[in-house]
Design a protein around this motif. Sequence first.
Motif, PDB file in Angstrom:
ATOM      1  N   UNK A   1       0.802  -1.253   0.088  1.00  0.00           N
ATOM      2  CA  UNK A   1      -0.062  -0.112   0.133  1.00  0.00           C
ATOM      3  C   UNK A   1       0.864   1.444   0.066  1.00  0.00           C
ATOM      4  N   UNK A   2       2.016   1.138  -0.366  1.00  0.00           N
ATOM      5  CA  UNK A   2       2.976   2.411  -0.757  1.00  0.00           C
ATOM      6  C   UNK A   2       3.341   2.608  -2.308  1.00  0.00           C
ATOM      7  N   UNK A   3       2.654   1.837  -3.226  1.00  0.00           N
ATOM      8  CA  UNK A   3       2.746   2.109  -4.706  1.00  0.00           C
ATOM      9  C   UNK A   3       3.846   1.325  -5.295  1.00  0.00           C
ATOM     10  N   UNK A   4       4.340   0.504  -4.273  1.00  0.00           N
ATOM     11  CA  UNK A   4       5.699  -0.483  -5.042  1.00  0.00           C
ATOM     12  C   UNK A   4       5.483  -1.569  -5.798  1.00  0.00           C
ATOM     13  N   UNK A   5       4.028  -2.003  -5.612  1.00  0.00           N
ATOM     14  CA  UNK A   5       3.625  -2.935  -6.901  1.00  0.00           C
ATOM     15  C   UNK A   5       3.487  -2.203  -8.050  1.00  0.00           C
ATOM     16  N   UNK A   6       3.068  -1.031  -8.112  1.00  0.00           N
ATOM     17  CA  UNK A   6       3.004  -0.189  -9.317  1.00  0.00           C
ATOM     18  C   UNK A   6       4.327  -0.045  -9.885  1.00  0.00           C
ATOM     19  N   UNK A   7       5.207   0.506  -8.914  1.00  0.00           N
ATOM     20  CA  UNK A   7       6.437   0.768  -9.581  1.00  0.00           C
ATOM     21  C   UNK A   7       7.218  -0.217 -10.139  1.00  0.00           C
ATOM     22  N   UNK A   8       7.262  -1.739  -9.470  1.00  0.00           N
ATOM     23  CA  UNK A   8       7.684  -2.810 -10.218  1.00  0.00           C
ATOM     24  C   UNK A   8       7.105  -3.185 -11.572  1.00  0.00           C
ATOM     25  N   UNK A   9       5.920  -3.070 -11.786  1.00  0.00           N
ATOM     26  CA  UNK A   9       5.365  -3.278 -12.873  1.00  0.00           C
ATOM     27  C   UNK A   9       5.553  -2.357 -14.070  1.00  0.00           C
ATOM     28  N   UNK A  10       5.660  -1.094 -13.577  1.00  0.00           N
ATOM     29  CA  UNK A  10       5.930  -0.085 -14.543  1.00  0.00           C
ATOM     30  C   UNK A  10       7.599  -0.079 -14.753  1.00  0.00           C
ATOM     31  N   UNK A  11       8.488  -0.488 -13.811  1.00  0.00           N
ATOM     32  CA  UNK A  11       9.569  -0.806 -14.210  1.00  0.00           C
ATOM     33  C   UNK A  11       9.939  -1.885 -15.071  1.00  0.00           C
ATOM     34  N   UNK A  12       9.386  -2.981 -15.158  1.00  0.00           N
ATOM     35  CA  UNK A  12       9.167  -4.234 -15.873  1.00  0.00           C
ATOM     36  C   UNK A  12       8.705  -3.736 -17.531  1.00  0.00           C
ATOM     37  N   UNK A  13       7.663  -3.001 -17.435  1.00  0.00           N
ATOM     38  CA  UNK A  13       7.228  -2.246 -18.764  1.00  0.00           C
ATOM     39  C   UNK A  13       8.477  -1.729 -19.385  1.00  0.00           C
ATOM     40  N   UNK A  14       9.104  -0.718 -18.685  1.00  0.00           N
ATOM     41  CA  UNK A  14      10.071   0.163 -19.301  1.00  0.00           C
ATOM     42  C   UNK A  14      11.396  -0.773 -19.873  1.00  0.00           C
ATOM     43  N   UNK A  15      11.553  -1.573 -18.981  1.00  0.00           N
ATOM     44  CA  UNK A  15      12.770  -2.535 -19.470  1.00  0.00           C
ATOM     45  C   UNK A  15      12.261  -3.324 -20.694  1.00  0.00           C
ATOM     46  N   UNK A  16      11.305  -3.878 -20.591  1.00  0.00           N
ATOM     47  CA  UNK A  16      10.493  -4.554 -21.855  1.00  0.00           C
ATOM     48  C   UNK A  16      10.575  -3.788 -23.180  1.00  0.00           C
TER      49      UNK A  16
END
Length: 143
Positions: free
Chosen positions: A81-96
């Motif tokens: 509940x700190x936005x880390x799940x969103x951050x992880x997914x967005x980092x994956x998308x950027x790398x992909x």
Amino acid sequence: MEVLRATETWQQAGAYYVRIQAMAKKHHITLREEFDEHDGPDTRYIVLLDDDFPVATARMYPLPDRRMVIGRVVVLPEYRHRGLGTQVVEECEAWARELGFDKAVLDSRDNKTEFYHKLGYVETGEDIPFDGTFRCVRMEKAI
């Protein structure tokens, strides 16, 4: 939070730690079940670090047709509940995207689809066999 693109074994150990602590222990998933054929040399991992301590992770592996699977998105309970799940997914998308992929695919637990809807993912309608642990829904997003 520091973002780590875990390419070395010692870095990947952070991803494994988060998965064991937050999923395997909680849901009584054996290590054999948690670490499958998709945890191999071509798998990429994102790890979020809080003062050098791994607190969130996800893995990525390629599919044909310029699609990248994002999976095993996990955040330690005390960091949720700190936005880390969103951050992880967005980092994956950027790398992909950097790697030349144009679509992200994931299998969401059926009770987590709203999280992925907020990130722009939609259900594909593909049938995902029940693995005995979680019921999942296939989702995707153009990246």
